[in-house]
Enzyme design. Sequence first.
Site, PDB file in Angstrom:
ATOM      1  N   ILE A 158       0.835  -1.207   0.000  1.00  0.00           N
ATOM      2  CA  ILE A 158       0.000   0.000   0.000  1.00  0.00           C
ATOM      3  C   ILE A 158       0.867   1.253   0.000  1.00  0.00           C
ATOM      4  O   ILE A 158       0.615   2.196  -0.759  1.00  0.00           O
ATOM      5  CB  ILE A 158      -0.975  -0.008   1.208  1.00  0.00           C
ATOM      6  CG1 ILE A 158      -1.908  -1.222   1.098  1.00  0.00           C
ATOM      7  CG2 ILE A 158      -1.772   1.296   1.268  1.00  0.00           C
ATOM      8  CD1 ILE A 158      -2.787  -1.464   2.304  1.00  0.00           C
ATOM      9  N   SER A 235      -3.945   1.707   8.584  1.00  0.00           N
ATOM     10  CA  SER A 235      -3.242   0.416   8.650  1.00  0.00           C
ATOM     11  C   SER A 235      -3.835  -0.463   9.734  1.00  0.00           C
ATOM     12  O   SER A 235      -4.733  -1.251   9.456  1.00  0.00           O
ATOM     13  CB  SER A 235      -1.735   0.620   8.831  1.00  0.00           C
ATOM     14  OG  SER A 235      -1.435   1.250  10.050  1.00  0.00           O
ATOM     15  N   GLU A 265     -12.760  -1.846  17.649  1.00  0.00           N
ATOM     16  CA  GLU A 265     -13.738  -1.620  16.583  1.00  0.00           C
ATOM     17  C   GLU A 265     -14.960  -2.486  16.858  1.00  0.00           C
ATOM     18  O   GLU A 265     -14.816  -3.647  17.278  1.00  0.00           O
ATOM     19  CB  GLU A 265     -13.136  -1.994  15.220  1.00  0.00           C
ATOM     20  CG  GLU A 265     -11.938  -1.120  14.856  1.00  0.00           C
ATOM     21  CD  GLU A 265     -11.309  -1.494  13.504  1.00  0.00           C
ATOM     22  OE1 GLU A 265     -11.824  -2.393  12.824  1.00  0.00           O
ATOM     23  OE2 GLU A 265     -10.294  -0.859  13.149  1.00  0.00           O
ATOM     24  N   HIS A 288     -13.257   1.410   9.033  1.00  0.00           N
ATOM     25  CA  HIS A 288     -12.378   0.364   8.477  1.00  0.00           C
ATOM     26  C   HIS A 288     -12.813  -0.037   7.056  1.00  0.00           C
ATOM     27  O   HIS A 288     -12.989  -1.212   6.743  1.00  0.00           O
ATOM     28  CB  HIS A 288     -12.378  -0.870   9.400  1.00  0.00           C
ATOM     29  CG  HIS A 288     -11.127  -1.694   9.263  1.00  0.00           C
ATOM     30  ND1 HIS A 288     -10.530  -2.332  10.299  1.00  0.00           N
ATOM     31  CD2 HIS A 288     -10.357  -1.968   8.172  1.00  0.00           C
ATOM     32  CE1 HIS A 288      -9.461  -2.987   9.883  1.00  0.00           C
ATOM     33  NE2 HIS A 288      -9.335  -2.772   8.584  1.00  0.00           N
ATOM     34  N   ILE A 289     -12.979   0.985   6.229  1.00  0.00           N
ATOM     35  CA  ILE A 289     -13.465   0.736   4.856  1.00  0.00           C
ATOM     36  C   ILE A 289     -12.377   0.927   3.806  1.00  0.00           C
ATOM     37  O   ILE A 289     -12.658   0.952   2.615  1.00  0.00           O
ATOM     38  CB  ILE A 289     -14.645   1.685   4.507  1.00  0.00           C
ATOM     39  CG1 ILE A 289     -14.246   3.139   4.818  1.00  0.00           C
ATOM     40  CG2 ILE A 289     -15.921   1.269   5.213  1.00  0.00           C
ATOM     41  CD1 ILE A 289     -15.061   4.164   4.107  1.00  0.00           C
ATOM     42  N   GLY A 291     -10.195  -0.866   2.445  1.00  0.00           N
ATOM     43  CA  GLY A 291     -10.114  -1.863   1.373  1.00  0.00           C
ATOM     44  C   GLY A 291     -11.474  -2.310   0.876  1.00  0.00           C
ATOM     45  O   GLY A 291     -11.564  -3.260   0.099  1.00  0.00           O
TER      46      GLY A 291
END
Length: 407
Positions: A158, A235, A265, A288-289, A291
């Site tokens: 990434i 990350s 989370e 946490h979007i 990806g």
Amino acid sequence: MAKTNANKRILLLEGIHPGAKTCLEAAGFTVETEKSGFEGDQLAARAKGFHAVGIRSKTKMTSAVLEKLPELEVIGCFCIGTDQVALDHANKVGVPVFNAPYSNTRSVAELVMAEMVALSRRLADRTMQMHKGVWQKTATGANEIRGKTLGIVGYGHIGTQVSVLAEAFGLQVIYYDIVKKLPIGNARPCESLHDLLGRSDFVTFHVPDTQLTRKMMGEAELRAMKKGAYLLNASRGLVVDIPALASALKARHIAGAALDVFPIEPASNDGRFTSEVQELENVILTPHIGGSTEEAQEAIGLEVSESFVRFLKSGATTGAVNFPRVDVAEPREYPRIVNIHHNVPGVLGAVNNIVSEHGANIVAQHLATDPVIGYLIMDLGLPDPAELKTVAGKIGALKTSIRTYVH
Ligand code: NAI
């Protein structure tokens, strides 16, 4: 008993992208799909008789489930994580597990680019105000990102993608990685994290979750950042000390932050999210979007399907997370015997004795081991299919053998 690779049946659960079914059917396999996942005995009952099962993050492939699936040869996690599978147990019974760790790389990199512009133009605050009827047209505190310095921590898949996109935006890129990495484009490596922090207008994290990276961005590191710089983390949640970041934001030492991952989370979309950085100015929070895009889902579908095809047709275990690695192409001229065995002394000798008893030439032989199992692939100059089956049967009957296949 040795098995041939004809008539392999594959079950895909949890609404895996339809591209996976297309790919697997094109390779000649029979595929069934389910929109949802299953648990425990229901999962074992549904997956019974299938040679490959594809799951996403919700299906738990426990030891108890694996015990009930003796025909299962391979598992595909059509996602990044593999915690939902009893990996050691799968290894012990000769079932490799594949995943797709890098299919969503570009999606994360694009989110980071969007966030850098959004932070620099204070878009989160502006749009919130507009929704409340507040019109605040001002250039104060709004900047272009062109010409600024981006510091990338973790120059892996990434990090390097972000590097390429950022240069196209006109940013100067510097990076820090614990491993020596070849710079892409005009990017330049930094000697230390502190060196990078002191020179960057934006700092973005793309490191894994390890002992070294947990809280690697604490109070002292935040202080080492330039005043008015921005922090981004897409990350892992434990990389940034959130209370320390909240203090640095309140003190206006850090001008804004974009966070996609958090120390805690919610487990599902029904859970509540709380954090010390909520309600602070110029802070972009996303669940946490990084990806989570349709393109990434499609890419994951293809990546894991291709691993299934490679393994089922050739025995290659490239990319398996719990298995000795053997990279081989599909057998063309010569038939192949694949043997998974307990990693004890003498296996290769016993196998080779059987082969030589039949006067067969070993055209190629690959062996890889881990502490528990050995993985042997052999191409044999044995053109008679009946004799090949006999040889495979004898190898399969060795006390050391776990599974034996003929390709
Ligand atoms: P990668 O393994 O390709 O790159 C990680 C890099 O970090 C490597 O170059 C490694 O040498 C470096 N590194 C490790 N420890 C370090 C340290 N202490 N200091 C500096 N550098 C260090 O991983 P990739 O695919 O680029 O992913 C990076 C992170 O992004 C992972 O934590 C992954 O879980 C996360 N991720 C997050 C997503 C999201 O939805 N927000 C989606 C995909 C990945």
